[in-house]
Design an enzyme around this catalytic site. Structure first.
Site, PDB file in Angstrom:
ATOM      1  N   TYR A   1     -12.272  -2.445  -3.937  1.00  0.00           N
ATOM      2  CA  TYR A   1     -12.812  -2.616  -2.584  1.00  0.00           C
ATOM      3  C   TYR A   1     -14.346  -2.542  -2.561  1.00  0.00           C
ATOM      4  O   TYR A   1     -14.927  -2.248  -1.515  1.00  0.00           O
ATOM      5  CB  TYR A   1     -12.214  -1.565  -1.646  1.00  0.00           C
ATOM      6  CG  TYR A   1     -10.834  -1.921  -1.131  1.00  0.00           C
ATOM      7  CD1 TYR A   1     -10.627  -3.064  -0.354  1.00  0.00           C
ATOM      8  CD2 TYR A   1      -9.724  -1.120  -1.396  1.00  0.00           C
ATOM      9  CE1 TYR A   1      -9.368  -3.398   0.137  1.00  0.00           C
ATOM     10  CE2 TYR A   1      -8.463  -1.442  -0.908  1.00  0.00           C
ATOM     11  CZ  TYR A   1      -8.296  -2.592  -0.143  1.00  0.00           C
ATOM     12  OH  TYR A   1      -7.050  -2.917   0.347  1.00  0.00           O
TER      13      TYR A   1
ATOM     14  N   HIS B   1      -2.056  -5.448   1.451  1.00  0.00           N
ATOM     15  CA  HIS B   1      -3.321  -6.160   1.221  1.00  0.00           C
ATOM     16  C   HIS B   1      -2.981  -7.573   0.793  1.00  0.00           C
ATOM     17  O   HIS B   1      -2.008  -7.790   0.081  1.00  0.00           O
ATOM     18  CB  HIS B   1      -4.136  -5.497   0.106  1.00  0.00           C
ATOM     19  CG  HIS B   1      -5.211  -6.400  -0.437  1.00  0.00           C
ATOM     20  ND1 HIS B   1      -6.449  -6.502   0.147  1.00  0.00           N
ATOM     21  CD2 HIS B   1      -5.197  -7.294  -1.467  1.00  0.00           C
ATOM     22  CE1 HIS B   1      -7.156  -7.412  -0.525  1.00  0.00           C
ATOM     23  NE2 HIS B   1      -6.419  -7.893  -1.506  1.00  0.00           N
TER      24      HIS B   1
ATOM     25  N   ASN C   1      -2.036   0.374   6.699  1.00  0.00           N
ATOM     26  CA  ASN C   1      -1.585  -0.911   7.247  1.00  0.00           C
ATOM     27  C   ASN C   1      -0.727  -1.734   6.278  1.00  0.00           C
ATOM     28  O   ASN C   1      -0.711  -2.956   6.339  1.00  0.00           O
ATOM     29  CB  ASN C   1      -2.768  -1.711   7.820  1.00  0.00           C
ATOM     30  CG  ASN C   1      -3.760  -2.158   6.765  1.00  0.00           C
ATOM     31  OD1 ASN C   1      -3.631  -1.814   5.601  1.00  0.00           O
ATOM     32  ND2 ASN C   1      -4.737  -2.945   7.179  1.00  0.00           N
TER      33      ASN C   1
ATOM     34  N   LYS D   1       0.826  -1.206   0.000  1.00  0.00           N
ATOM     35  CA  LYS D   1       0.000   0.000   0.000  1.00  0.00           C
ATOM     36  C   LYS D   1       0.871   1.272   0.000  1.00  0.00           C
ATOM     37  O   LYS D   1       2.083   1.207   0.231  1.00  0.00           O
ATOM     38  CB  LYS D   1      -0.941  -0.045   1.209  1.00  0.00           C
ATOM     39  CG  LYS D   1      -1.964  -1.203   1.143  1.00  0.00           C
ATOM     40  CD  LYS D   1      -2.961  -1.152   2.308  1.00  0.00           C
ATOM     41  CE  LYS D   1      -3.994  -2.260   2.215  1.00  0.00           C
ATOM     42  NZ  LYS D   1      -5.015  -2.177   3.297  1.00  0.00           N
TER      43      LYS D   1
ATOM     44  N   GLU E   1      -9.407 -10.897  -7.823  1.00  0.00           N
ATOM     45  CA  GLU E   1      -8.473  -9.784  -7.599  1.00  0.00           C
ATOM     46  C   GLU E   1      -7.285  -9.837  -8.562  1.00  0.00           C
ATOM     47  O   GLU E   1      -6.821  -8.796  -9.040  1.00  0.00           O
ATOM     48  CB  GLU E   1      -7.988  -9.792  -6.147  1.00  0.00           C
ATOM     49  CG  GLU E   1      -9.097  -9.408  -5.166  1.00  0.00           C
ATOM     50  CD  GLU E   1      -8.658  -9.462  -3.721  1.00  0.00           C
ATOM     51  OE1 GLU E   1      -9.495  -9.162  -2.850  1.00  0.00           O
ATOM     52  OE2 GLU E   1      -7.483  -9.791  -3.439  1.00  0.00           O
TER      53      GLU E   1
END
Ligand code: RTP
Ligand code: MG
Length: 141
Positions: free
Chosen positions: A51, A117, A114, A11, A128
């Site tokens: 998402y 993913h 965070n 990320k 995905e």
């Protein structure tokens, strides 16, 4: 255990921290192979689509804003039990709860920023991977 593929995203926070290589080393040391890879600045529409499952959640807008705040590094990982193995390497969603030595314990700042993913199941992994990679961009070996 089955040979699996999973989608991983480093990320914007972790890309900004310059730890792409450290995270790739953890994948490789755990027996996961990077079989596809690209750096990308996600558009708002791409992040919202990725998402979409979280569309009704209160954190959706913050999540999308964060995911487009800078470039991400997207990869397909292949290995025995790759989906769970990657989730184990990542640690809990909230870095406060992440076990020591996990990617999120070491590199994440908050539940929003965070670091990584990872797909959570075989069906979502397939969707995905296809979201970001053409079959000609994936190189199993
Ligand atoms: P990811 O999808 O990014 O691998 O993370 P995950 O499975 O561990 O967590 P998930 O439940 O799928 O949530 C996706 C991302 O949304 C953010 N989130 N914020 N503020 C909150 O309560 C909250 N809950 C989730 C996190 O950045 C999480 O990674
Ligand atoms: Mg998730």
């Amino acid at each position: 255990m089955a040979l699996e593929r999973t989608l991983s995203i480093i990320k914007p926070d972790a890309v900004a921290k310059n730890v792409i290589g450290e995270i790739y080393a953890r994948f490789e040391k755990a027996g996961l192979k990077v079989i596809a890879s690209k750096m990308k600045q996600l558009s708002r529409a791409e992040a919202e689509g990725f998402y979409a499952v979280h569309k009704e959640r209160p954190f959706f807008n913050a999540l999308v804003e964060f995911m487009i705040s800078g470039p991400v590094m997207i990869q397909v990982l292949q290995g025995e039990g790759a989906i769970l193995k990657n989730r184990d390497l990542m640690g809990a969603t909230n870095p406060k709860d992440a076990a020591p030595g996990t990617i999120r314990a070491d590199f994440a700042d908050s539940i929003d920023a965070n670091a990584v993913h990872g797909s959570d199941a075989a069906d979502t992994a397939a969707v995905e991977i296809a979201y970001f990679f053409a079959t000609t961009e994936v190189h199993p070996r």
